[in-house]
Design a protein around this motif. Structure first.
Motif, PDB file in Angstrom:
ATOM      1  N   PRO A 150     112.433  48.422  86.467  1.00  0.00           N
ATOM      2  CA  PRO A 150     113.127  49.131  87.553  1.00  0.00           C
ATOM      3  C   PRO A 150     112.169  49.673  88.611  1.00  0.00           C
ATOM      4  CG  PRO A 150     114.117  49.689  85.463  1.00  0.00           C
ATOM      5  CD  PRO A 150     112.906  48.859  85.145  1.00  0.00           C
ATOM      6  N   GLU A 151     110.919  49.938  88.232  1.00  0.00           N
ATOM      7  CA  GLU A 151     109.930  50.430  89.199  1.00  0.00           C
ATOM      8  C   GLU A 151     109.547  49.368  90.227  1.00  0.00           C
ATOM      9  OE1 GLU A 151     110.501  53.041  86.230  1.00  0.00           O
ATOM     10  OE2 GLU A 151     109.681  51.034  85.826  1.00  0.00           O
ATOM     11  N   ASP A 152     109.918  48.123  89.991  1.00  0.00           N
ATOM     12  CA  ASP A 152     109.660  47.058  90.960  1.00  0.00           C
ATOM     13  C   ASP A 152     110.760  46.960  92.011  1.00  0.00           C
ATOM     14  OD1 ASP A 152     108.500  45.174  88.171  1.00  0.00           O
ATOM     15  OD2 ASP A 152     107.231  46.059  89.736  1.00  0.00           O
ATOM     16  N   THR A 153     111.802  47.753  91.883  1.00  0.00           N
ATOM     17  CA  THR A 153     112.884  47.742  92.861  1.00  0.00           C
ATOM     18  C   THR A 153     112.369  48.190  94.220  1.00  0.00           C
ATOM     19  OG1 THR A 153     114.611  48.142  91.211  1.00  0.00           O
ATOM     20  CG2 THR A 153     115.098  48.785  93.485  1.00  0.00           C
ATOM     21  N   LEU A 197     119.271  40.591  92.491  1.00  0.00           N
ATOM     22  CA  LEU A 197     119.461  41.540  91.397  1.00  0.00           C
ATOM     23  C   LEU A 197     119.075  40.871  90.089  1.00  0.00           C
ATOM     24  CD1 LEU A 197     120.610  44.225  90.262  1.00  0.00           C
ATOM     25  CD2 LEU A 197     122.853  43.086  90.223  1.00  0.00           C
ATOM     26  N   GLN A 240     115.476  42.227  99.575  1.00  0.00           N
ATOM     27  CA  GLN A 240     115.701  43.268  98.575  1.00  0.00           C
ATOM     28  C   GLN A 240     115.594  42.706  97.165  1.00  0.00           C
ATOM     29  OE1 GLN A 240     116.546  46.744  98.967  1.00  0.00           O
ATOM     30  NE2 GLN A 240     116.184  46.730  96.747  1.00  0.00           N
ATOM     31  N   VAL A 241     114.894  43.463  96.329  1.00  0.00           N
ATOM     32  CA  VAL A 241     114.871  43.188  94.890  1.00  0.00           C
ATOM     33  C   VAL A 241     115.361  44.438  94.170  1.00  0.00           C
ATOM     34  CG1 VAL A 241     113.405  42.809  92.883  1.00  0.00           C
ATOM     35  CG2 VAL A 241     113.035  41.499  94.973  1.00  0.00           C
ATOM     36  N   THR A 242     116.342  44.267  93.320  1.00  0.00           N
ATOM     37  CA  THR A 242     116.853  45.369  92.527  1.00  0.00           C
ATOM     38  C   THR A 242     116.763  44.984  91.057  1.00  0.00           C
ATOM     39  OG1 THR A 242     118.380  46.016  94.279  1.00  0.00           O
ATOM     40  CG2 THR A 242     118.805  46.884  92.076  1.00  0.00           C
ATOM     41  N   VAL A 243     116.054  45.812  90.289  1.00  0.00           N
ATOM     42  CA  VAL A 243     115.888  45.560  88.862  1.00  0.00           C
ATOM     43  C   VAL A 243     116.679  46.615  88.105  1.00  0.00           C
ATOM     44  CG1 VAL A 243     114.261  45.215  86.981  1.00  0.00           C
ATOM     45  CG2 VAL A 243     113.596  44.639  89.326  1.00  0.00           C
ATOM     46  N   SER A 244     117.646  46.180  87.347  1.00  0.00           N
ATOM     47  CA  SER A 244     118.484  47.115  86.595  1.00  0.00           C
ATOM     48  C   SER A 244     117.925  47.305  85.188  1.00  0.00           C
ATOM     49  CB  SER A 244     119.908  46.586  86.521  1.00  0.00           C
ATOM     50  OG  SER A 244     119.944  45.353  85.841  1.00  0.00           O
ATOM     51  N   ARG A 290     105.602  45.881  99.531  1.00  0.00           N
ATOM     52  CA  ARG A 290     106.953  46.311  99.168  1.00  0.00           C
ATOM     53  C   ARG A 290     107.139  47.772  99.530  1.00  0.00           C
ATOM     54  NH1 ARG A 290     106.496  46.174  92.513  1.00  0.00           N
ATOM     55  NH2 ARG A 290     105.133  48.012  92.291  1.00  0.00           N
ATOM     56  N   ALA A 336     109.778  50.916  98.466  1.00  0.00           N
ATOM     57  CA  ALA A 336     110.889  51.487  97.713  1.00  0.00           C
ATOM     58  C   ALA A 336     111.509  52.618  98.518  1.00  0.00           C
ATOM     59  CB  ALA A 336     110.385  52.001  96.370  1.00  0.00           C
TER      60      ALA A 336
END
Length: 126
Positions: A88-91, A11, A121-125, A38, A40
């Motif tokens: 966030p679009e990279d999540t 995260l 998992q990658v989550t970009v806030s 990736r 999504a």
């Protein structure tokens, strides 16, 4: 057979950075082109970046060009993905892929890669 194990997901806040590693084990005496894809939620798996066995050819998706850098260390059978200026679009879940091709071969097409990692998992806030 080749096994690929990714590490480095997590995260992060928008604008931050992450670095992935993908270590190959098994039949690593062969030469492999490596790539990152990736996926999504609710979307198809898409190409991110690829690097040829000798590092002489590199492709990036337009969406990550200038922000992501793919590299490899053949002595360690490892490929890396440095991700900067994350949005966030990279999540997504990020997958490492390999295909037993040497030289400067590489591809943006997922069906051309035979071996896949389990994903991280990658989550970009925001």
């Amino acid at each position: 057979q080749v096994q690929l194990v990714e590490s480095g997901g997590g995260l992060v806040q928008a604008g931050g950075s992450l670095r992935f590693s993908c270590a190959a084990s098994g039949r690593t005496g062969s030469r492999y082109a490596m790539a990152w894809f990736r996926q999504a939620p609710g979307k198809e798996r898409e190409f991110v970046a690829a690097i040829s066995w000798n590092g002489g050819s590199i492709f990036y998706a337009d969406s990550v060009k200038g922000r992501f850098t793919i590299s490899r260390d053949n002595a360690k059978n490892t490929v890396y993905l440095q991700m900067n200026s994350l949005t966030p679009e990279d999540t997504a879940v990020y997958y490492c892929a390999a295909q037993s091709k040497g030289g400067m071969w590489l591809s943006r097409l997922r069906y051309e890669y035979e071996y896949w990692g389990q994903g991280t998992q990658v989550t970009v806030s925001s």
